[in-house]
Design a protein around this motif. Structure first.
Motif, PDB file in Angstrom:
ATOM      1  N   SER A 144       0.828  -1.214   0.000  1.00  0.00           N
ATOM      2  CA  SER A 144       0.000   0.000   0.000  1.00  0.00           C
ATOM      3  C   SER A 144       0.857   1.257   0.000  1.00  0.00           C
ATOM      4  O   SER A 144       0.535   2.247  -0.647  1.00  0.00           O
ATOM      5  N   SER A 145       1.978   1.214   0.692  1.00  0.00           N
ATOM      6  CA  SER A 145       2.875   2.361   0.729  1.00  0.00           C
ATOM      7  C   SER A 145       3.525   2.581  -0.635  1.00  0.00           C
ATOM      8  O   SER A 145       3.654   3.711  -1.104  1.00  0.00           O
ATOM      9  N   THR A 146       3.922   1.497  -1.287  1.00  0.00           N
ATOM     10  CA  THR A 146       4.514   1.603  -2.619  1.00  0.00           C
ATOM     11  C   THR A 146       3.492   2.127  -3.621  1.00  0.00           C
ATOM     12  O   THR A 146       3.796   2.986  -4.446  1.00  0.00           O
ATOM     13  N   ALA A 147       2.256   1.638  -3.537  1.00  0.00           N
ATOM     14  CA  ALA A 147       1.195   2.111  -4.434  1.00  0.00           C
ATOM     15  C   ALA A 147       0.946   3.604  -4.219  1.00  0.00           C
ATOM     16  O   ALA A 147       0.760   4.357  -5.183  1.00  0.00           O
ATOM     17  N   LEU A 148       0.951   4.054  -2.963  1.00  0.00           N
ATOM     18  CA  LEU A 148       0.749   5.471  -2.675  1.00  0.00           C
ATOM     19  C   LEU A 148       1.907   6.299  -3.240  1.00  0.00           C
ATOM     20  O   LEU A 148       1.679   7.333  -3.852  1.00  0.00           O
ATOM     21  N   PHE A 149       3.145   5.843  -3.040  1.00  0.00           N
ATOM     22  CA  PHE A 149       4.293   6.557  -3.599  1.00  0.00           C
ATOM     23  C   PHE A 149       4.154   6.663  -5.116  1.00  0.00           C
ATOM     24  O   PHE A 149       4.451   7.697  -5.703  1.00  0.00           O
ATOM     25  N   ASP A 150       3.703   5.600  -5.756  1.00  0.00           N
ATOM     26  CA  ASP A 150       3.511   5.626  -7.215  1.00  0.00           C
ATOM     27  C   ASP A 150       2.464   6.665  -7.612  1.00  0.00           C
ATOM     28  O   ASP A 150       2.651   7.412  -8.572  1.00  0.00           O
ATOM     29  N   ARG A 151       1.353   6.727  -6.879  1.00  0.00           N
ATOM     30  CA  ARG A 151       0.315   7.726  -7.167  1.00  0.00           C
ATOM     31  C   ARG A 151       0.848   9.141  -6.940  1.00  0.00           C
ATOM     32  O   ARG A 151       0.534  10.069  -7.692  1.00  0.00           O
ATOM     33  N   MET A 152       1.665   9.299  -5.913  1.00  0.00           N
ATOM     34  CA  MET A 152       2.243  10.611  -5.631  1.00  0.00           C
ATOM     35  C   MET A 152       3.215  11.013  -6.743  1.00  0.00           C
ATOM     36  O   MET A 152       3.225  12.167  -7.173  1.00  0.00           O
ATOM     37  N   ARG A 153       4.013  10.070  -7.222  1.00  0.00           N
ATOM     38  CA  ARG A 153       4.925  10.358  -8.342  1.00  0.00           C
ATOM     39  C   ARG A 153       4.125  10.791  -9.571  1.00  0.00           C
ATOM     40  O   ARG A 153       4.507  11.726 -10.275  1.00  0.00           O
ATOM     41  N   GLU A 154       3.027  10.085  -9.834  1.00  0.00           N
ATOM     42  CA  GLU A 154       2.170  10.433 -10.971  1.00  0.00           C
ATOM     43  C   GLU A 154       1.611  11.839 -10.827  1.00  0.00           C
ATOM     44  O   GLU A 154       1.574  12.605 -11.794  1.00  0.00           O
ATOM     45  N   ARG A 155       1.172  12.198  -9.616  1.00  0.00           N
ATOM     46  CA  ARG A 155       0.633  13.541  -9.379  1.00  0.00           C
ATOM     47  C   ARG A 155       1.694  14.598  -9.640  1.00  0.00           C
ATOM     48  O   ARG A 155       1.431  15.628 -10.257  1.00  0.00           O
ATOM     49  N   CYS A 156       2.921  14.351  -9.178  1.00  0.00           N
ATOM     50  CA  CYS A 156       4.017  15.301  -9.438  1.00  0.00           C
ATOM     51  C   CYS A 156       4.249  15.440 -10.937  1.00  0.00           C
ATOM     52  O   CYS A 156       4.410  16.557 -11.442  1.00  0.00           O
ATOM     53  N   ALA A 157       4.262  14.316 -11.644  1.00  0.00           N
ATOM     54  CA  ALA A 157       4.489  14.347 -13.097  1.00  0.00           C
ATOM     55  C   ALA A 157       3.355  15.069 -13.814  1.00  0.00           C
ATOM     56  O   ALA A 157       3.601  15.850 -14.735  1.00  0.00           O
ATOM     57  N   GLU A 158       2.099  14.829 -13.398  1.00  0.00           N
ATOM     58  CA  GLU A 158       0.948  15.504 -14.007  1.00  0.00           C
ATOM     59  C   GLU A 158       1.089  17.015 -13.903  1.00  0.00           C
ATOM     60  O   GLU A 158       0.693  17.752 -14.798  1.00  0.00           O
ATOM     61  N   GLN A 159       1.632  17.469 -12.789  1.00  0.00           N
ATOM     62  CA  GLN A 159       1.766  18.905 -12.569  1.00  0.00           C
ATOM     63  C   GLN A 159       3.157  19.414 -12.947  1.00  0.00           C
ATOM     64  O   GLN A 159       3.532  20.531 -12.603  1.00  0.00           O
ATOM     65  N   ARG A 160       3.903  18.565 -13.640  1.00  0.00           N
ATOM     66  CA  ARG A 160       5.235  18.912 -14.143  1.00  0.00           C
ATOM     67  C   ARG A 160       6.158  19.441 -13.041  1.00  0.00           C
ATOM     68  O   ARG A 160       6.871  20.441 -13.220  1.00  0.00           O
ATOM     69  N   ARG A 161       6.120  18.767 -11.912  1.00  0.00           N
ATOM     70  CA  ARG A 161       6.976  19.130 -10.785  1.00  0.00           C
ATOM     71  C   ARG A 161       7.886  17.952 -10.478  1.00  0.00           C
ATOM     72  O   ARG A 161       7.458  16.807 -10.498  1.00  0.00           O
ATOM     73  N   ARG A 162       9.113  18.232 -10.171  1.00  0.00           N
ATOM     74  CA  ARG A 162      10.035  17.190  -9.757  1.00  0.00           C
ATOM     75  C   ARG A 162       9.938  17.060  -8.246  1.00  0.00           C
ATOM     76  O   ARG A 162      10.118  18.036  -7.519  1.00  0.00           O
ATOM     77  N   CYS A 163       9.651  15.866  -7.809  1.00  0.00           N
ATOM     78  CA  CYS A 163       9.590  15.571  -6.381  1.00  0.00           C
ATOM     79  C   CYS A 163      10.568  14.437  -6.094  1.00  0.00           C
ATOM     80  O   CYS A 163      10.614  13.459  -6.840  1.00  0.00           O
ATOM     81  N   ASP A 164      11.350  14.574  -5.050  1.00  0.00           N
ATOM     82  CA  ASP A 164      12.243  13.502  -4.625  1.00  0.00           C
ATOM     83  C   ASP A 164      11.520  12.664  -3.590  1.00  0.00           C
ATOM     84  O   ASP A 164      10.799  13.198  -2.740  1.00  0.00           O
ATOM     85  N   PHE A 165      11.722  11.347  -3.662  1.00  0.00           N
ATOM     86  CA  PHE A 165      11.083  10.413  -2.740  1.00  0.00           C
ATOM     87  C   PHE A 165      12.175   9.688  -1.963  1.00  0.00           C
ATOM     88  O   PHE A 165      13.077   9.110  -2.556  1.00  0.00           O
ATOM     89  N   VAL A 166      12.080   9.753  -0.634  1.00  0.00           N
ATOM     90  CA  VAL A 166      13.130   9.249   0.239  1.00  0.00           C
ATOM     91  C   VAL A 166      12.523   8.373   1.324  1.00  0.00           C
ATOM     92  O   VAL A 166      11.469   8.698   1.879  1.00  0.00           O
TER      93      VAL A 166
END
Length: 154
Positions: A65-87
């Motif tokens: 569930s945590s990995t799926a959420l990180f994936d959705r968050m990455r997608e949201r960043c990409a949709e809004q053309r923002r670079r987000c680092d995940f740590v």
């Protein structure tokens, strides 16, 4: 500036990310942190895989569930053309104080200008007995903190 965002497996993480995306000005860096107890890392290290995203680190302790959420968050960043680092940050105990301390330490290590946390509704008894990560951070972290209420996002 740098905004460090605390991620959990709750729906509030998406609201918190959206708040960070909406309030990031110019070239503000958004760092999304997932805190995982070290015991979980040992239990799940054989079953997880590394992410192929250039802004992600390996996720040895990630639950499905945590990995799926990180994936959705990455997608949201990409949709809004923002670079987000995940740590990922690994801690010894899942105690709320340890989680809060790990978030504050991670924010300071990344020279964050502020820490952004989601808010979870707790019953009165749970709030008295356990407190919350947000409450702990608000009272102990030396950085400015933004606490975001969960809002339904599509």
């Amino acid at each position: 500036g740098v905004m460090l965002l605390a991620s959990s497996t709750s729906p509030s993480s998406m609201s918190t990310l959206q708040h960070a995306l909406d309030s990031a000005h110019g070239g503000a860096e958004i760092v999304v942190v997932r805190v995982t107890p070290a015991a979980a890392a040992a239990d799940s290290s054989s079953s997880s895989s590394s992410s192929s995203s250039s802004s992600a680190v390996t996720e040895p302790a990630a639950s499905a569930s945590s990995t799926a959420l990180f994936d959705r968050m990455r997608e949201r960043c990409a949709e809004q053309r923002r670079r987000c680092d995940f740590v990922d940050v690994h801690i010894q105990s899942a105690d709320r104080a340890h989680i809060g301390d790990a978030l504050c330490t991670a924010a300071q290590a990344r020279n964050a200008d502020r820490l952004i946390l989601g808010f979870h509704e707790l019953s009165t008894l749970n709030r008295l007995y356990m407190g919350s990560v947000a409450n702990h951070c608000v009272h102990t972290c030396p950085l400015p903190i933004t606490v975001v209420r969960n809002q339904k996002l599509q």
